[in-house]
Design an enzyme around this catalytic site. Structure first.
Site, mmCIF file in Angstrom:
data_model
loop_
_atom_site.group_PDB
_atom_site.id
_atom_site.type_symbol
_atom_site.label_atom_id
_atom_site.label_comp_id
_atom_site.label_asym_id
_atom_site.label_seq_id
_atom_site.Cartn_x
_atom_site.Cartn_y
_atom_site.Cartn_z
ATOM 1 N N ARG A 60 -54.130 25.508 -8.153
ATOM 2 C CA ARG A 60 -53.928 24.425 -9.131
ATOM 3 C C ARG A 60 -52.669 24.681 -9.951
ATOM 4 N NH1 ARG A 60 -56.156 24.598 -13.928
ATOM 5 N NH2 ARG A 60 -58.147 25.440 -13.252
ATOM 6 N N TYR A 113 -40.806 1.181 -14.975
ATOM 7 C CA TYR A 113 -41.834 1.029 -13.942
ATOM 8 C C TYR A 113 -43.151 0.562 -14.580
ATOM 9 C CZ TYR A 113 -45.018 2.311 -10.200
ATOM 10 O OH TYR A 113 -45.974 2.289 -9.231
ATOM 11 N N ASP A 185 -35.897 8.431 -15.542
ATOM 12 C CA ASP A 185 -36.530 8.222 -14.234
ATOM 13 C C ASP A 185 -35.404 7.869 -13.259
ATOM 14 O OD1 ASP A 185 -37.765 7.144 -11.954
ATOM 15 O OD2 ASP A 185 -39.452 6.329 -13.097
ATOM 16 N N LYS A 210 -41.056 7.904 -3.059
ATOM 17 C CA LYS A 210 -40.084 6.899 -2.629
ATOM 18 C C LYS A 210 -38.967 7.551 -1.806
ATOM 19 C CE LYS A 210 -42.786 4.411 -5.197
ATOM 20 N NZ LYS A 210 -42.498 4.113 -6.588
HETATM 21 C C1 LIG Z 1 -43.231 4.260 -7.755
HETATM 22 C C2 LIG Z 1 -42.538 4.586 -9.023
HETATM 23 C C3 LIG Z 1 -43.144 5.398 -9.992
HETATM 24 C C4 LIG Z 1 -44.561 5.911 -9.849
HETATM 25 O O1 LIG Z 1 -44.664 6.807 -8.781
HETATM 26 P P1 LIG Z 1 -46.043 7.059 -7.964
HETATM 27 O O2 LIG Z 1 -45.637 8.138 -7.015
HETATM 28 O O3 LIG Z 1 -46.408 5.777 -7.304
HETATM 29 O O4 LIG Z 1 -47.060 7.484 -8.953
HETATM 30 C C5 LIG Z 1 -42.416 5.686 -11.131
HETATM 31 N N1 LIG Z 1 -41.168 5.221 -11.323
HETATM 32 C C6 LIG Z 1 -40.552 4.432 -10.410
HETATM 33 C C7 LIG Z 1 -39.181 3.934 -10.682
HETATM 34 C C8 LIG Z 1 -41.213 4.096 -9.234
HETATM 35 O O5 LIG Z 1 -40.606 3.294 -8.339
#
Ligand SMILES: *Cc1c(COP(=O)(O)O)cnc(C)c1O
Length: 393
Positions: A60, A113, A185, A210
């Protein structure tokens, strides 16, 4: 490889972070499925437990495969430290809950997001943390809110789904003047196209689900930056238990070996497709920072090395019915709620980025009903253009 980028992005994508992870002479990072790590020497165990010696104790907390993944992203972002979580939202919520206390104030953007906005508007207020969300492109308004008091300045660029761009260097400066921790982000840009830490951010994070993984087969999240801040976030994440699974870490690592090649192709394709759509009669408007007509083109040119693989466009007939007819006509696009994969993916905000919002809320955010987010894959550009052309009858 050391903390700073000594070699280029392609070499780092392939080799970065893997030096301590190989075992038995294997040339690939092993997937270590073991939950715990045993010690014959109690004193050594104690030293690892007290952080006086590197090593692993319990899955963990840390794991060698997961650590290799973190180190690869750390190398690409030119960061001092990195830690990960099971998903992008796992790392975003861990960061915010680790760094904020009651009475603190967050300044962010209306276009973050969707899940991140839910943390700001639904969960943080329960812990007496105020979150103010500013118009994404109004830099003066963001600076004015930051100057009123700001503990965390949370930014995203480019944003979802209208691909807005904010001036990271300018806003990081404003954040630091107010004593804030600046978080970016970087999911849409990837480390290949944008380096927020070099632009002044304290922390940079990704939904690794992504572009980093790039194959839409593993969830993950990662954050990099200043060691002290990353350790605070790691400490919270090891306790909340949103740990990245070693198998997911392996898939992400493997995907990242081609990150630079994928991003190069996706940058080129997206720009060509954006220009094609911009000139098409059935298209009302195209949102892509690589277009000269985009509000943030000049900022994007300054702070990005490529404009990224995501664009969005508005059909001339501005209804969800038009989207309903258009999407199934695409041969080479998954109609799905994801982005950043090797396959092209298309979907409207109503079922993807802004599924949490009502139609009225989307309208208020300037998201047209006929908007389609189009995440360009690595298919041949001419085939994607021909596919769009035949679908836009
Ligand atoms: C998809 C996404 C997230 C969240 O990520 P998950 O892996 O789905 O939890 C956060 N920020 C952006 C810009 C995203 O495209």
């Amino acid at each position: 490889m050391s903390d700073q980028r000594e070699v280029n992005f392609g070499t780092l994508s392939v080799w970065g972070g893997e030096e301590d992870a190989q075992a038995h002479g294997a040339t690939q990072v092993p997937v270590v499925h073991s939950v715990s790590f045993g010690y014959e020497d109690l004193d050594e165990w104690l030293q690892v437990a007290l952080n006086q010696k590197t090593g692993h104790i319990y899955g963990r907390n840390t794991n060698p495969t997961v650590q290799a993944f973190e180190n690869k992203v750390r190398a690409l972002e030119g960061a001092e430290a990195a830690t990960s979580a099971a998903t992008g939202m796992g790392i975003i919520s861990s960061a915010l809950f680790a760094l904020l206390s009651p009475g603190n104030r967050v300044v962010s953007l209306k276009d973050t997001y969707g899940g991140t906005s839910v943390i700001f508007l639904e969960f943080l207020p329960r812990f007496q943390v105020d979150a103010v969300l500013c118009d994404t492109t109004d830099h003066e308004a963001i600076e004015a809110e930051v100057a009123k008091g700001c503990d965390v300045l949370y930014l995203e660029s480019p944003t979802n789904p209208t691909v807005k761009v904010v001036d990271l260097e300018r806003l990081a400066r404003a954040g630091h003047a107010a004593g804030a921790t600046v978080i970016v982000d970087n999911t849409f840009a990837t480390p290949i196209n944008q380096s927020p830490l070099e632009l002044g951010a304290d922390l940079v994070l990704h939904s690794a689900t992504k572009f980093l993984g790039g194959h839409a087969d593993a969830l993950g999240g990662v954050i990099c930056g200043d060691k002290e801040l990353v350790e605070k976030i790691f400490h919270f994440r090891e306790i909340n238990g949103a740990t990245l699974h070693p198998m997911a870490a392996y898939l992400l690592l493997r995907g990242m070996k081609t990150l630079h090649l994928r991003i190069r192709q996706q940058n080129e394709s997206a720009l060509e497709i954006a220009r094609f759509l911009d000139a098409h009669d059935a298209i009302e408007r195209v949102f892509y920072p690589g277009l000269e007509s985009h509000h943030g083109h000049e900022i994007a040119q300054r702070q990005m090395r490529g404009f990224g693989g995501v664009l969005s466009f508005m059909l001339r007939e501005n209804t969800l019915d038009a989207v309903r007819e258009f999407l199934p006509r695409l041969r080479f696009a998954h109609a799905a709620a994801n982005l950043g994969a090797v396959e092209t993916i298309a979907g409207p905000p109503a079922t993807t980025s802004h599924v949490e919002c009502t139609a009225e809320e989307r309208a208020a955010m300037g998201i047209p009903e006929s908007l389609i987010r189009y995440s360009v894959g690595i298919e041949d550009t001419e085939d994607l253009i021909a596919d769009l052309d035949q679908a836009l009858v």
